[in-house]
Design a protein around this motif. Structure first.
Motif, mmCIF file in Angstrom:
data_model
loop_
_atom_site.group_PDB
_atom_site.id
_atom_site.type_symbol
_atom_site.label_atom_id
_atom_site.label_comp_id
_atom_site.label_asym_id
_atom_site.label_seq_id
_atom_site.Cartn_x
_atom_site.Cartn_y
_atom_site.Cartn_z
ATOM 1 N N THR A 156 -3.503 2.600 -2.059
ATOM 2 C CA THR A 156 -3.581 1.202 -1.660
ATOM 3 C C THR A 156 -3.688 1.147 -0.142
ATOM 4 O O THR A 156 -3.569 2.166 0.530
ATOM 5 C CB THR A 156 -2.306 0.437 -2.072
ATOM 6 N N TYR A 157 -3.877 -0.050 0.390
ATOM 7 C CA TYR A 157 -3.933 -0.229 1.842
ATOM 8 C C TYR A 157 -2.690 0.342 2.525
ATOM 9 O O TYR A 157 -2.746 0.777 3.665
ATOM 10 C CB TYR A 157 -4.020 -1.715 2.190
ATOM 11 N N ALA A 158 -1.560 0.325 1.816
ATOM 12 C CA ALA A 158 -0.311 0.736 2.442
ATOM 13 C C ALA A 158 -0.209 2.257 2.589
ATOM 14 O O ALA A 158 0.581 2.738 3.379
ATOM 15 C CB ALA A 158 0.871 0.208 1.637
ATOM 16 N N PRO B 169 -11.858 2.664 2.244
ATOM 17 C CA PRO B 169 -12.393 1.351 2.645
ATOM 18 C C PRO B 169 -13.097 1.375 3.998
ATOM 19 O O PRO B 169 -13.877 0.467 4.290
ATOM 20 C CB PRO B 169 -11.159 0.444 2.680
ATOM 21 N N LEU B 170 -12.837 2.405 4.820
ATOM 22 C CA LEU B 170 -13.556 2.470 6.096
ATOM 23 C C LEU B 170 -14.914 3.162 5.955
ATOM 24 O O LEU B 170 -15.838 2.859 6.704
ATOM 25 C CB LEU B 170 -12.726 3.211 7.148
ATOM 26 N N ALA C 208 -8.055 -1.862 -3.368
ATOM 27 C CA ALA C 208 -6.993 -1.185 -2.606
ATOM 28 C C ALA C 208 -5.767 -2.077 -2.419
ATOM 29 O O ALA C 208 -4.755 -1.632 -1.898
ATOM 30 C CB ALA C 208 -7.521 -0.725 -1.245
ATOM 31 N N GLU C 209 -5.863 -3.332 -2.868
ATOM 32 C CA GLU C 209 -4.695 -4.209 -2.743
ATOM 33 C C GLU C 209 -3.674 -3.955 -3.845
ATOM 34 O O GLU C 209 -2.532 -4.398 -3.749
ATOM 35 C CB GLU C 209 -5.132 -5.683 -2.753
ATOM 36 N N ARG D 253 8.799 10.520 5.188
ATOM 37 C CA ARG D 253 9.233 9.623 4.138
ATOM 38 C C ARG D 253 9.586 8.234 4.672
ATOM 39 O O ARG D 253 9.332 7.221 4.021
ATOM 40 C CB ARG D 253 10.445 10.205 3.446
ATOM 41 N N ALA D 254 10.160 8.214 5.852
ATOM 42 C CA ALA D 254 10.554 6.928 6.422
ATOM 43 C C ALA D 254 9.355 6.011 6.609
ATOM 44 O O ALA D 254 9.493 4.803 6.668
ATOM 45 C CB ALA D 254 11.245 7.148 7.760
ATOM 46 N N ASN D 255 8.163 6.598 6.661
ATOM 47 C CA ASN D 255 6.964 5.782 6.889
ATOM 48 C C ASN D 255 6.579 4.992 5.672
ATOM 49 O O ASN D 255 5.879 4.016 5.760
ATOM 50 C CB ASN D 255 5.750 6.662 7.200
ATOM 51 N N TRP E 175 0.713 -4.127 2.588
ATOM 52 C CA TRP E 175 1.500 -3.363 3.561
ATOM 53 C C TRP E 175 2.985 -3.684 3.422
ATOM 54 O O TRP E 175 3.830 -2.821 3.420
ATOM 55 C CB TRP E 175 1.054 -3.693 4.996
ATOM 56 N N TYR F 183 11.937 0.765 9.976
ATOM 57 C CA TYR F 183 10.820 1.564 10.415
ATOM 58 C C TYR F 183 9.979 0.767 11.391
ATOM 59 O O TYR F 183 9.796 -0.423 11.184
ATOM 60 C CB TYR F 183 9.947 1.997 9.241
#
Lengths: 392, 384
Positions: free
Chosen positions: A209-211, A220-221, A238-239, A389-391, B84, B382
């Motif tokens: 997905t976008y995330a 998507p690019l 991708a949503e 992981r924090a990301n 997001w 974050y």
């Protein structure tokens, strides 16, 4: 690297577009009732990565037309591929620009009967044609493919759409030039889209997905940069996460009935392979029971599931969240354990790297030769080491 | 959330575009010789995220038109933002649509004197205007801003470009009702580009294609702020920060104007993280320039320490460059920093996996974790 000798030939029921990339004859076979222009767009799309890997000029025989818009966008595509993995070098493309026009009426979308293609097919009423390719991710034996075609044809018809079947030797081409499918599969889809030249072609997003976007063959690019004056290429979906897409598909039983996710068989879901098990797990996490898949009554069945890739981790974590929301404690426990096993493994690898200087890895490599991978979307084939992981 | 009462106010030297977003009067001031139209495009762009955060429909007063193309882009923007971070909800937009037209001739790019803006300004000869904003990431007092304007006006003129100074109270607006700047700063750039309505407007990137992540300015989101009149282009993702720096230092006169400092917009202190990072990159690239004191003694660097995943990207890049140049002394220091970051991460993982996060909780008893606003990731802690 040279693209030359593009031919259109007809035999019973089929129109074949073929061309030479150096000495390799790459071909695409479409049903005979579609108009296929003798243009080089499709060949430029798939020859770009091999030429970048070789670091050679990509030269298109001057008599062959290539879309001006595609030629204009090739430097941007090259910037992205080169930035992702510098073994793909920026090269010069020599070709004569001549704008193409729409060759077939309608709007296409790629489709193999799985979650991503079905989701996109449902999402856009404007899609008129579902494009099923043999020779894209695997090459099926003719009777197996014929069976898949028959089933998906009636499915497409039930949605008011037409199934369009394509065969290609892209896989052999890709292997011959030594590029990993994980960076090149988007170029194959683009080439089929440009060969057919619908006004618009959807490429269903696969996995991310976008995330959680990572460098990947279809992105998507990159996908839209293969567009021409005639054909707009749209990366779609991708949503939505895999679970969200699955939920949408199972809103309608008749649609779900056609879903095929199986690794072992394109025409039925075995229910036991990793992909079938994941889908059954997803259905239970979503609280859906449907005739297309046997219900996952015992969580013991999925105890064997491992989390190896980042996209699998994302999927598992998403499923865990759903199971917790639904109060399915039994499923949540098994998923948590699978994620934990993955985390421990990753922790051990990191400890080895940081504290032992990779000693254990070196020892392991003496017994199990690491697979030699072809150049893909990231420089180190062992990468992505998942983003922190924090990301996520 | 409502946008209404959009006004143009002209003084002898500036033209101000302002509008009320609920009760907040948001304004943008441009030099008087630019054409600004009383349209709502800019307000739609900046009010989107506050509305998504509140989960409220966004109503734009029908007296002020918005671009149909922008309205279409906003739908896709909502899908991306929501994906997001689901704390940002998809909302209904009501507005009257009417195509935008180009208001000012030329092609613009955003510019604050730093690495990204300078790189993009150099890269495209077609850029005629560079836009310097006060109230976007910092709010300078009038004298500091006018000093920055003077310096950059001369610099832009040397490149054959015109400097467009813009002032706004966007920072205060965003503070009052918006999410974290990490996700919203691209919408501020989008709004200024839409208000000035050049034919094309570049947004210099901060990350390259490999290190892309959800962020306020992004190659997938920035172009979605485009209108029929103005194409918004996210630019520079092909080059890493060190590659951009190398490009800039090919021209000493250009490098002379470079300002990366966090502490002062008008000179590089040489000591803050950002200055040091640049000095490290210059030494790793083997470049010496007047704008920055050479990093000849590494004592400063030894005292300094970069932490966090983004810093780690820069660190590893500079490490690679230092190794390639055979600068073993600096490579050694950078390697130790990278290792320290890795070990720290490993310790956090060990705490999470084996102690169930006890150490983290104990730490939080002593050091209260900062409460952060809604950003580009679901986890408000974050980036750490």
């Amino acid at each position: 690297m040279r693209i030359s000798d593009i031919q259109i030939s007809r035999s019973t029921g089929i129109v074949e577009l073929s061309g030479k990339v150096n000495d390799f004859r790459l071909w695409y076979r479409f049903p005979e009732d579609y108009a296929i222009p003798a243009r080089a767009d499709a060949f430029v799309a798939v020859a770009l990565l091999p030429a970048m890997l070789a670091g050679e000029v990509l030269e298109v025989s001057p008599d062959l037309p290539v879309s001006g818009k595609l030629l204009e966008n090739l430097p941007y595509l090259q910037e992205i591929y080169h930035c992702w993995n510098p073994v793909f070098r920026r090269i010069e493309v020599r070709a004569n620009a001549a704008d193409g026009s729409v060759a077939n009426i309608g709007i296409g979308s790629f489709f193999s009967g799985g979650v991503d293609g079905t989701y996109t097919a449902l999402k856009h009423a404007e899609i008129t044609h579902l494009v099923l390719i043999n020779g894209f991710d695997l090459f099926l034996e003719p009777p197996v493919f014929a069976q898949a075609v028959e089933r998906n044809r009636s499915f497409a018809a039930s949605l008011g759409k037409t199934l369009l079947t394509v065969e290609t030797n892209f896989l052999d081409f890709n292997a011959a030039f030594g590029v990993s499918r994980s960076i090149s599969f988007g170029t194959c889809l683009a080439s089929v889209a440009l060969g057919l030249a619908f006004r618009r072609a959807y490429v269903p997003s696969a996995g991310f997905t976008y995330a959680h976007l990572l460098p990947l063959g279809s992105h998507p690019l990159t996908d839209p940069l293969f567009s021409t004056e005639a054909t707009e290429i749209v990366h779609d979906g991708a949503e939505a996460s895999r679970n969200e897409k699955t939920k949408k598909i199972f809103d309608c039983d008749a649609v779900a009935q056609n879903l095929r996710v199986c690794w072992d068989d394109m025409n039925r879901n075995c229910g036991r392979c990793g992909k079938c098990l994941r889908t059954r797990m997803s259905l239970r996490a979503l609280g859906i029971s449907a005739p297309a898949f046997e219900e996952l009554r015992s969580v013991h069945e999925i105890k064997s599931l491992t989390v190896d890739k980042w996209e699998e981790l994302i999927f598992m974590e998403d499923s865990l969240r759903l199971a917790e929301q639904r109060g399915d404690r039994e499923l949540a426990r098994v998923l948590r354990a699978a994620i934990r096993r993955h985390d421990f493994r990753r922790f051990a690898v990191e400890c080895d790297r940081l504290l032992l200087g990779g000693l254990l890895k070196a020892v392991k490599a003496r017994f199990v030769k690491p697979e030699r991978l072809r150049p893909g979307p990231v420089p180190d084939p062992n990468y992505p080491a998942e983003p922190n992981r924090a990301n996520s | 959330m409502r946008v209404r009462d959009i006004r143009l106010t002209t003084t002898d030297r500036t033209i101000e575009l302002s509008g009320a977003v609920n009760d907040y009067r948001l304004w943008f001031r441009f030099p008087g010789d630019f054409v600004v139209q009383p349209r709502a495009d800019a307000f739609l762009a900046v009010a989107l995220l506050p509305a998504m955060m509140a989960g409220e429909p966004l109503e734009i007063d029908s007296n002020h038109p918005v671009s149909p193309k922008l309205l279409e882009g906003i739908q896709q923007l909502q899908e991306i933002y929501h994906c997001w971070n689901p704390a940002l909800k998809k909302v209904a937009i009501s507005a009257s649509a009417s195509p935008a037209t180009v208001a000012n001739r030329g092609i613009a790019s955003f510019f604050s004197g730093g690495v990204d803006g300078t790189y993009t300004a150099l890269k495209h000869a077609e850029i005629t205007h560079v836009i310097l904003i006060n109230g976007f990431d910092f709010f300078l007092d009038a004298s500091a801003f006018s000093q920055a304007v003077d310096r950059n006006t001369i610099f832009a003129a040397r490149l054959g470009k015109t400097l467009v100074p813009v002032e706004t109270n966007y920072i205060q607006f965003n503070q009052a009702c918006g999410p974290s700047r990490n996700i919203s700063f691209g919408s501020c750039l989008g709004s200024i580009a839409l208000a000035l309505a050049f034919h094309r407007n570049y947004v210099p990137s901060a990350f390259d294609y490999r290190t892309l992540h959800p962020d306020g300015a992004h190659p997938l989101t920035d172009p979605l702020f485009s209108s029929e009149a103005t194409q918004i282009v996210h630019d520079g993702c092909e080059a890493s920060r060190a590659e951009k720096t190398a490009k800039i230092f090919e021209h000493q006169a250009v490098a002379q104007n470079l300002r990366v400092c966090w502490a002062d917009m008008n000179r590089n202190c040489g000591r803050c993280n950002k200055c040091l990072r640049t000095r490290v990159a210059l030494r790793a690239l083997g470049i010496s320039g007047e704008a920055f004191e050479d990093l000849s003694s590494l004592d400063d660097l030894r005292k300094w320490y970069l932490t966090g995943p983004r810093e780690q990207d820069f660190l590893l890049e500079n490490l690679r460059l230092a190794e390639r140049r055979g600068d073993r002394e600096m490579a050694g220091i950078l390697r130790r920093f990278a290792r320290r970051n890795d070990l720290k991460r490993l310790a956090v993982e060990a705490d999470r996996l084996f102690l169930g996060g006890v150490l983290k909780r104990i730490k939080h008893l002593f050091v209260k974790p900062e409460r952060l606003r809604v950003g580009p990731f679901p986890d408000p802690n974050y980036p750490p």
